[in-house]
Design a protein around this motif. Sequence first.
Motif, PDB file in Angstrom:
ATOM      1  N   GLU A 101      11.932 -14.277   8.336  1.00 22.16           N
ATOM      2  CA  GLU A 101      10.343 -14.005   8.011  1.00 22.16           C
ATOM      3  C   GLU A 101       9.930 -13.325   6.816  1.00 22.16           C
ATOM      4  OE1 GLU A 101       8.551 -12.844  11.584  1.00 22.16           O
ATOM      5  OE2 GLU A 101       9.165 -14.622  12.959  1.00 22.16           O
ATOM      6  N   MET A 102       9.032 -13.581   6.296  1.00 21.12           N
ATOM      7  CA  MET A 102       8.592 -12.786   5.033  1.00 21.12           C
ATOM      8  C   MET A 102       7.948 -11.611   5.684  1.00 21.12           C
ATOM      9  SD  MET A 102       7.983 -12.452   1.852  1.00 21.12           S
ATOM     10  CE  MET A 102       8.114 -13.768   0.932  1.00 21.12           C
ATOM     11  N   ASP A 103       8.392 -10.389   4.716  1.00 19.13           N
ATOM     12  CA  ASP A 103       7.821  -9.137   5.242  1.00 19.13           C
ATOM     13  C   ASP A 103       6.904  -8.856   4.214  1.00 19.13           C
ATOM     14  OD1 ASP A 103       7.254  -6.353   5.878  1.00 19.13           O
ATOM     15  OD2 ASP A 103       9.255  -5.730   5.740  1.00 19.13           O
ATOM     16  N   TRP A 104       5.544  -9.048   4.707  1.00 21.84           N
ATOM     17  CA  TRP A 104       4.446  -8.810   3.870  1.00 21.84           C
ATOM     18  C   TRP A 104       4.074  -7.542   3.093  1.00 21.84           C
ATOM     19  CZ3 TRP A 104       3.486 -13.247   1.222  1.00 21.84           C
ATOM     20  CH2 TRP A 104       3.458 -14.492   1.923  1.00 21.84           C
ATOM     21  N   GLY A 105       4.561  -6.762   4.074  1.00 26.47           N
ATOM     22  CA  GLY A 105       4.584  -5.151   3.494  1.00 26.47           C
ATOM     23  C   GLY A 105       5.463  -4.918   2.531  1.00 26.47           C
ATOM     24  N   LEU A 106       6.863  -5.206   2.493  1.00 30.09           N
ATOM     25  CA  LEU A 106       7.755  -4.967   1.553  1.00 30.09           C
ATOM     26  C   LEU A 106       7.289  -5.790   0.364  1.00 30.09           C
ATOM     27  CD1 LEU A 106      10.223  -4.187   0.505  1.00 30.09           C
ATOM     28  CD2 LEU A 106      11.462  -6.019   1.603  1.00 30.09           C
ATOM     29  N   PHE A 107       6.874  -6.942   0.490  1.00 25.93           N
ATOM     30  CA  PHE A 107       6.313  -7.982  -0.865  1.00 25.93           C
ATOM     31  C   PHE A 107       5.514  -7.362  -1.606  1.00 25.93           C
ATOM     32  CE2 PHE A 107       3.727 -11.031  -2.730  1.00 25.93           C
ATOM     33  CZ  PHE A 107       4.511 -11.675  -3.519  1.00 25.93           C
ATOM     34  N   PHE A 108       4.281  -6.775  -1.026  1.00 23.64           N
ATOM     35  CA  PHE A 108       3.303  -6.232  -1.678  1.00 23.64           C
ATOM     36  C   PHE A 108       3.429  -4.775  -2.073  1.00 23.64           C
ATOM     37  CE2 PHE A 108       0.625  -9.617   0.445  1.00 23.64           C
ATOM     38  CZ  PHE A 108       0.249 -10.182  -0.459  1.00 23.64           C
ATOM     39  N   SER A 109       4.590  -4.295  -1.298  1.00 29.31           N
ATOM     40  CA  SER A 109       4.842  -2.896  -1.750  1.00 29.31           C
ATOM     41  C   SER A 109       5.657  -2.882  -3.152  1.00 29.31           C
ATOM     42  CB  SER A 109       5.629  -2.215  -0.724  1.00 29.31           C
ATOM     43  OG  SER A 109       6.122  -0.770  -1.222  1.00 29.31           O
ATOM     44  N   ALA A 110       6.487  -3.980  -3.169  1.00 28.47           N
ATOM     45  CA  ALA A 110       7.314  -4.124  -4.373  1.00 28.47           C
ATOM     46  C   ALA A 110       6.471  -4.579  -5.598  1.00 28.47           C
ATOM     47  CB  ALA A 110       8.378  -4.861  -4.194  1.00 28.47           C
ATOM     48  N   LEU A 111       5.583  -5.457  -5.415  1.00 29.48           N
ATOM     49  CA  LEU A 111       4.753  -6.015  -6.295  1.00 29.48           C
ATOM     50  C   LEU A 111       3.841  -4.991  -6.820  1.00 29.48           C
ATOM     51  CD1 LEU A 111       3.493  -8.641  -7.982  1.00 29.48           C
ATOM     52  CD2 LEU A 111       2.095  -9.035  -5.794  1.00 29.48           C
ATOM     53  N   SER A 112       3.109  -4.313  -5.897  1.00 27.06           N
ATOM     54  CA  SER A 112       2.156  -3.023  -6.784  1.00 27.06           C
ATOM     55  C   SER A 112       2.807  -2.100  -7.313  1.00 27.06           C
ATOM     56  CB  SER A 112       1.646  -2.584  -5.362  1.00 27.06           C
ATOM     57  OG  SER A 112       2.266  -1.959  -4.564  1.00 27.06           O
ATOM     58  N   GLN A 113       3.935  -1.628  -6.918  1.00 23.56           N
ATOM     59  CA  GLN A 113       4.723  -0.670  -7.808  1.00 23.56           C
ATOM     60  C   GLN A 113       5.212  -1.409  -9.190  1.00 23.56           C
ATOM     61  OE1 GLN A 113       7.531   1.303  -5.116  1.00 23.56           O
ATOM     62  NE2 GLN A 113       6.444   2.834  -5.701  1.00 23.56           N
ATOM     63  N   TYR A 114       5.707  -2.695  -9.142  1.00 28.65           N
ATOM     64  CA  TYR A 114       5.908  -3.264 -10.588  1.00 28.65           C
ATOM     65  C   TYR A 114       4.911  -3.262 -11.092  1.00 28.65           C
ATOM     66  CZ  TYR A 114       6.851  -7.129 -13.562  1.00 28.65           C
ATOM     67  OH  TYR A 114       6.971  -8.071 -14.750  1.00 28.65           O
TER      68      TYR A 114
END
Length: 221
Positions: free
Chosen positions: A4-17
């Motif tokens: 399952e996609m962890d949206w918290g991790l996905f958007f956390s990584a994307l925002s810091q990128y």
Amino acid sequence: HDNEMDWGLFFSALSQYLYLVKFFFWEMGYMRSIDIIVDRAGYEIQWGCLVWVPSVYTFHSRFLVQNPSRLSFNTALGIFILSMAGVLLNYAADRERDIFRASNGKCKVWGSHPKYITAKYTIVDRKTGKEVEKTSLLLASGFWGMARHFQYFFELTAAYCWCLLANPFQNGILVMFYAVFLTALLVDRAKRDTDKCRLKYGKYYQEYCELVPYKIVPGVF
């Protein structure tokens, strides 16, 4: 996690990128920060950049690798959008001041002619040993008329959003460490900047503080 996609991790990584993209796009702006101007490139800054920043500033994202946030897509997206608003407004505030300085005050801020203090100070010329009078313009309009370091509020908004993406309600308060640390860092930095400017500009900075009484959060602090 569990296919399952962890949206918290996905958007956390994307925002810091995206934050790093903004950092390198605006790299010269950081060369005018108090870290560089006052602290210089000593042991504290070098150790901080090479050890502390990579470890602490990404802790909440790395934590999510083993501890999923369980946030829904809509919740994570909402927090992500708020974090990006913080990043963009932080850039807008810094850009506003840079344009003001580059034009020597001959520009408009939020559609009006800006308020500012013309502050005079003296330095010692290293070549001649004589005192030389200099002038700085202290902007008191736009973002800089609301608080003397309003850009810190936007940076903290982004920081707290990144940590919230790690879902402290499920994973514990440890994931909030970066945001709490940054709060203490920026409050101390605002104080050090005030002390530096009072020493440098004297009565002119006092006039500026009367125009802009708040340090970071308008109406609060």
